[in-house]
Write a protein that holds these residues in place. Structure first.
Motif, short mmCIF file in Angstrom:
data_model
loop_
_atom_site.label_atom_id
_atom_site.label_comp_id
_atom_site.label_asym_id
_atom_site.label_seq_id
_atom_site.Cartn_x
_atom_site.Cartn_y
_atom_site.Cartn_z
N VAL A 134 0.82 -1.22 0.00
CA VAL A 134 0.00 0.00 0.00
C VAL A 134 0.85 1.27 0.00
CG1 VAL A 134 -1.77 1.30 1.26
CG2 VAL A 134 -1.89 -1.21 1.14
N GLU A 135 1.88 1.30 0.85
CA GLU A 135 2.66 2.53 1.03
C GLU A 135 3.86 2.61 0.09
OE1 GLU A 135 1.28 2.64 5.72
OE2 GLU A 135 3.25 1.87 5.15
N GLY A 136 4.40 1.47 -0.33
CA GLY A 136 5.45 1.44 -1.32
C GLY A 136 6.86 1.53 -0.74
N PRO A 137 7.82 0.89 -1.39
CA PRO A 137 9.21 0.88 -0.90
C PRO A 137 9.81 2.27 -0.78
CG PRO A 137 8.88 -0.80 -2.60
CD PRO A 137 7.66 0.04 -2.59
N SER A 138 9.47 3.19 -1.67
CA SER A 138 10.09 4.52 -1.62
C SER A 138 9.67 5.27 -0.37
CB SER A 138 9.74 5.31 -2.88
OG SER A 138 8.33 5.49 -2.97
N ARG A 139 8.39 5.20 -0.03
CA ARG A 139 7.92 5.89 1.18
C ARG A 139 8.50 5.25 2.43
NH1 ARG A 139 1.61 6.91 2.94
NH2 ARG A 139 2.03 8.50 4.54
N ILE A 140 8.61 3.94 2.43
CA ILE A 140 9.22 3.24 3.56
C ILE A 140 10.69 3.65 3.71
CG2 ILE A 140 9.90 0.97 4.44
CD1 ILE A 140 7.42 -0.17 3.05
N GLY A 141 11.41 3.66 2.60
CA GLY A 141 12.82 4.03 2.64
C GLY A 141 13.04 5.46 3.11
N GLU A 142 12.17 6.35 2.70
CA GLU A 142 12.30 7.75 3.13
C GLU A 142 12.08 7.88 4.64
OE1 GLU A 142 10.13 12.10 2.38
OE2 GLU A 142 9.53 10.32 1.23
N ALA A 143 11.07 7.18 5.16
CA ALA A 143 10.78 7.26 6.60
C ALA A 143 11.90 6.65 7.42
CB ALA A 143 9.46 6.56 6.90
N LEU A 144 12.41 5.50 7.00
CA LEU A 144 13.46 4.84 7.77
C LEU A 144 14.80 5.55 7.61
CD1 LEU A 144 12.64 1.06 7.13
CD2 LEU A 144 12.06 2.46 9.12
N GLY A 145 15.04 6.14 6.44
CA GLY A 145 16.31 6.81 6.20
C GLY A 145 16.50 8.09 6.98
N THR A 146 15.39 8.68 7.44
CA THR A 146 15.48 9.94 8.20
C THR A 146 15.03 9.76 9.65
OG1 THR A 146 13.24 10.52 7.43
CG2 THR A 146 15.11 11.32 6.12
N VAL A 147 15.02 8.52 10.14
CA VAL A 147 14.45 8.25 11.45
C VAL A 147 15.27 8.85 12.59
CG1 VAL A 147 15.64 6.04 11.82
CG2 VAL A 147 13.38 6.41 12.83
N PHE A 148 16.58 9.07 12.37
CA PHE A 148 17.43 9.59 13.43
C PHE A 148 17.73 11.08 13.26
CE2 PHE A 148 18.64 5.01 13.34
CZ PHE A 148 18.14 4.68 14.60
N THR A 149 16.96 11.77 12.46
CA THR A 149 17.15 13.20 12.29
C THR A 149 16.41 13.97 13.38
OG1 THR A 149 15.22 13.39 10.84
CG2 THR A 149 17.34 12.88 9.79
N ARG A 150 16.77 15.26 13.54
CA ARG A 150 16.12 16.09 14.55
C ARG A 150 14.62 16.24 14.25
NH1 ARG A 150 17.86 20.05 18.13
NH2 ARG A 150 20.01 19.82 17.37
N ALA A 151 14.27 16.34 12.98
CA ALA A 151 12.87 16.51 12.62
C ALA A 151 12.02 15.30 13.02
CB ALA A 151 12.75 16.75 11.11
N ALA A 152 12.64 14.11 13.05
CA ALA A 152 11.90 12.90 13.38
C ALA A 152 11.85 12.61 14.88
CB ALA A 152 12.52 11.70 12.66
N LEU A 153 12.49 13.45 15.71
CA LEU A 153 12.57 13.18 17.15
C LEU A 153 11.19 13.07 17.81
CD1 LEU A 153 14.27 12.73 19.66
CD2 LEU A 153 14.42 15.22 19.93
N PRO A 154 10.24 14.00 17.56
CA PRO A 154 8.92 13.82 18.18
C PRO A 154 8.26 12.50 17.79
CG PRO A 154 9.15 16.05 17.31
CD PRO A 154 10.33 15.26 16.80
N ALA A 155 8.40 12.09 16.53
CA ALA A 155 7.82 10.82 16.09
C ALA A 155 8.51 9.65 16.77
CB ALA A 155 7.93 10.69 14.57
N ASP A 156 9.84 9.73 16.93
CA ASP A 156 10.57 8.67 17.61
C ASP A 156 10.12 8.53 19.06
OD1 ASP A 156 11.96 8.34 15.26
OD2 ASP A 156 13.69 9.54 15.92
N LEU A 157 9.96 9.67 19.75
CA LEU A 157 9.50 9.63 21.14
C LEU A 157 8.07 9.08 21.23
CD1 LEU A 157 10.91 13.02 22.48
CD2 LEU A 157 11.82 10.72 22.87
N GLY A 158 7.24 9.45 20.26
CA GLY A 158 5.88 8.91 20.22
C GLY A 158 5.89 7.40 20.06
N LEU A 159 6.77 6.90 19.18
CA LEU A 159 6.87 5.46 18.97
C LEU A 159 7.34 4.75 20.23
CD1 LEU A 159 6.82 2.96 17.16
CD2 LEU A 159 9.11 3.59 16.33
#
Length: 350
Positions: free
Chosen positions: A190-215
């Motif tokens: 449904v979401e596709g490899p490109s969207r998955i790769g983008e989300a995982l590739g930026t998981v440790f960035t500052r912008a992703a910190l709130p999402a990481d804490l939520g997870l």
């Protein structure tokens, strides 16, 4: 229901209520099916390595995981990603309580007491008042998806009760092995490899910190702590006694979403939320019997009234109560045969 266990049920409601704004933060970075796959993978890997598998049939473990893990969160996350506000999502998902009561009556032959019928009815009416008042906040599709998630939760509740696991925490951890594979497949399709790769590739960035804490909150608090306590309560008391506490979740969810995202509740929501709290707590109170006040002991719950007798402390801590005519497994997870119906004759929905 013992006062200590009622307090634990309220703790679960708070943990799950805060889970909704945490999920909204996580969905800002992760697509819904990927988020579900990550959530349960983080639990499943250490579980398989370090936690003994509960001594229940594997098919029942799969059913619990399918209801609580796959159905509930696939639909809930998809609903929130489709525009359902977190506070309203916490409200609509509580349709699981009446769904659980109905399914438990059909498949576990549990009967409601008069107090439970009145309390649940009042709470449902109060929730309906909030839903009608806030219906303009979400389109129809997200609401329908959230209701499907509520049905999945109810199926998981009844399956948990039927499983009768000796250690509910082990069951909570082990059903997490079910969702990762189907969720990962849904994410790829449904979401596709490109969207998955983008989300995982930026998981440790500052912008992703709130999402990481939520997870992390979702995994450690909402799942590990929340479902650990919930599974123990569902294994100790009838589903119709425990499930109404889930209707406290939207009260916390609405308030938390107000604090986090400015989803301001008005007077109707505040009053209806107070009614929900009062109705659930009143419905869960055990009926007082003569002599119980003087002895200081909690009154027993009659199985003929649809309840399971309160567990007695024994050498092992909690002893499984005897069964009523439905042959439902007790708190200790050991099925006691009924003269008219074996435990295996009653099964959870498939």
């Amino acid at each position: 229901m013992l006062a200590r266990d009622r307090l634990l049920a309220v703790v679960v409601a708070v943990a799950w209520g805060l889970n909704f704004p945490a999920t909204a933060l996580a969905l800002d970075h992760f697509p819904p099916f990927l988020l579900a796959a990550l959530r349960f993978t983080l639990l499943a890997v250490p579980t398989v390595l370090f936690v003994p598998r509960p001594r229940i049939p594997f098919g029942r473990l799969l059913l619990v995981g399918f209801g609580l893990g796959v159905l509930q969160f696939a639909f809930l996350y998809l609903s929130m990603a489709s525009g359902m506000p977190s506070g309203l999502a916490s409200l609509v998902l509580q349709a699981s309580a009446p769904f659980t009561v109905v399914l438990a009556g059909v498949f576990l032959r549990e009967r409601l007491t008069g107090r439970q019928v009145v309390g649940v009815t009042i709470a449902v009416c109060a929730l309906a008042a909030i839903a009608v008042h806030r219906a303009q906040a979400a389109a129809l599709l997200p609401v329908v998806l959230a209701l499907c998630g509520a049905l999945g939760w109810a199926i998981g509740n009844v399956a948990t009760r039927r499983a009768g696991a000796p250690n509910p925490l082990h069951l909570t951890l082990w059903w997490s092995i079910v969702p990762p594979v189907p969720m990962a497949v849904l994410s790829v399709v449904v979401e596709g490899p490109s969207r998955i790769g983008e989300a995982l590739g930026t998981v440790f960035t500052r912008a992703a910190l709130p999402a990481d804490l939520g997870l992390l909150y979702i995994v450690l608090v909402a799942t590990l702590v929340g479902y650990g306590i919930w599974s123990r309560l569902m294994g100790t008391y009838p589903s119709s006694t425990v499930a109404p506490f889930s209707m406290l979740v939207p009260v916390v969810g609405v308030l938390a979403s107000w604090a986090a995202f400015g989803e301001v509740p008005d007077a109707v929501e505040v009053v209806a939320g107070a009614v929900v709290v009062g109705a659930v707590l009143w419905a869960s109170r055990p009926a007082r019997r003569a002599g119980s006040a003087s002895s200081g002991l909690p009154p027993a719950v009659s199985s003929s009234a649809g309840g399971v007798p309160a567990p007695s402390p024994g050498a092992g801590g909690v002893r499984a109560p005897s069964l009523g005519a439905g042959g439902v497994p007790g708190a200790g997870g050991v099925p006691v045969p009924s003269p008219t119906l074996s435990p295996d004759a009653v099964d959870a929905p498939r």
